[in-house]
Enzyme design. Sequence first.
Site, PDB file in Angstrom:
ATOM      1  N   CYS A 114     -66.461  48.297 -93.369  1.00  0.00           N
ATOM      2  CA  CYS A 114     -66.510  49.161 -92.194  1.00  0.00           C
ATOM      3  C   CYS A 114     -65.710  48.563 -91.038  1.00  0.00           C
ATOM      4  CB  CYS A 114     -67.958  49.400 -91.777  1.00  0.00           C
ATOM      5  SG  CYS A 114     -68.116  50.430 -90.304  1.00  0.00           S
ATOM      6  N   CYS A 117     -67.254  48.964 -87.581  1.00  0.00           N
ATOM      7  CA  CYS A 117     -68.366  48.041 -87.304  1.00  0.00           C
ATOM      8  C   CYS A 117     -67.859  46.631 -87.027  1.00  0.00           C
ATOM      9  CB  CYS A 117     -69.311  47.953 -88.505  1.00  0.00           C
ATOM     10  SG  CYS A 117     -69.621  49.498 -89.348  1.00  0.00           S
ATOM     11  N   ASP A 118     -66.902  46.177 -87.813  1.00  0.00           N
ATOM     12  CA  ASP A 118     -66.595  44.747 -87.825  1.00  0.00           C
ATOM     13  C   ASP A 118     -65.204  44.363 -87.307  1.00  0.00           C
ATOM     14  OD1 ASP A 118     -69.105  44.348 -88.947  1.00  0.00           O
ATOM     15  OD2 ASP A 118     -68.362  44.579 -90.989  1.00  0.00           O
TER      16      ASP A 118
END
Length: 290
Positions: A114, A117-118
């Site tokens: 992701c 997200c990261d």
Amino acid sequence: MYAARANLKPLVVAGHEAGGQLSLTTLVENFPGFPEGIQGPELIENMKLQAQNFGAEYLHGAVIDTDFSTRPLRLNIEGEWMETRTVIVASGASARWLGLESEQKLIGHGVSSCATCDGFFYKGKRIMVIGGGDSAMEEANFLTRFGRDVTLVHRREEFRASKIMLDRARHNPKIKFLPSTVVEHVFDVSQSLVTGVRLRNLKTGEEWEQDVDGFFVAIGHIPNTKVFKGQIETDADGYILSKGGARTNIPGVFHAGDVQDRSYRQAVTAAGAGCMAAIEAERYLEAEGH
Ligand code: NAP
């Protein structure tokens, strides 16, 4: 939480991958309410405690079969049939992985599925993205905001991605394409940190190593709808087809989160969808006179 606070006596069937994709991640910085961020597993545990505080019950184990042709609705959990008036399907979508042992061991330690997200953790770092579809193009483009450079590795010469997404990635000077190339190994499990990869060109057979800090796998997701097959309507890929709001084609059966959502796939959107589903379930039960 919403269902419990409405006194609906919810039972949460946690499944074999309890917590889903959040349990595979480390720091979550984009879930509102945590200015310093929160670890994915801790966020899951907090949500569970919060729901339990209002009376939600948790059951470990997975749904292995369903029968939504009768009322009450029937679910087979680990071999035992249970009955319920409503069901909220929030079984998520599992990221598809390459399946390398080294990749699996480094999930959450430099291996991610992701970028949203990261990506932020890789400011000024060397990033690699795997895949040849729209997700891979989107993630590669997005990650150039953070990374020093982004290498896109794809197993074929031809790309599945739409022309517009592919062109955008091709015109991005920070993205380097490595077609007809596969990843053989991700280093370094002994340090619990991604430091590089071993690659192989499928045309020439050449093998080499490349330093990398962030390894993003974008080769698709698999919605967890197998046990609802033939009952809940899905699209060709298995994602639940929404009938508006949180409704599925079956009255009393609702959807929440990634099992229906191939577009946003965020913890916060899934949480919001869970709220919608619980409210719909409450309204459904009220209309049915329960
Ligand atoms: P996808 O279209 O199924 O593409 C998956 C890619 O991963 C393919 O290039 C595939 O290679 C590769 N792949 C699969 N298994 C692999 C393996 N074991 N090793 C190496 N490579 C592997 O998945 P997606 O990109 O996630 O897209 C899913 C759907 O969402 C699509 O309909 C897409 O258009 C849509 N989407 C749209 C947008 C947008 O428009 N903004 C963004 C994201 C996704 P092969 O091509 O060789 O099979």
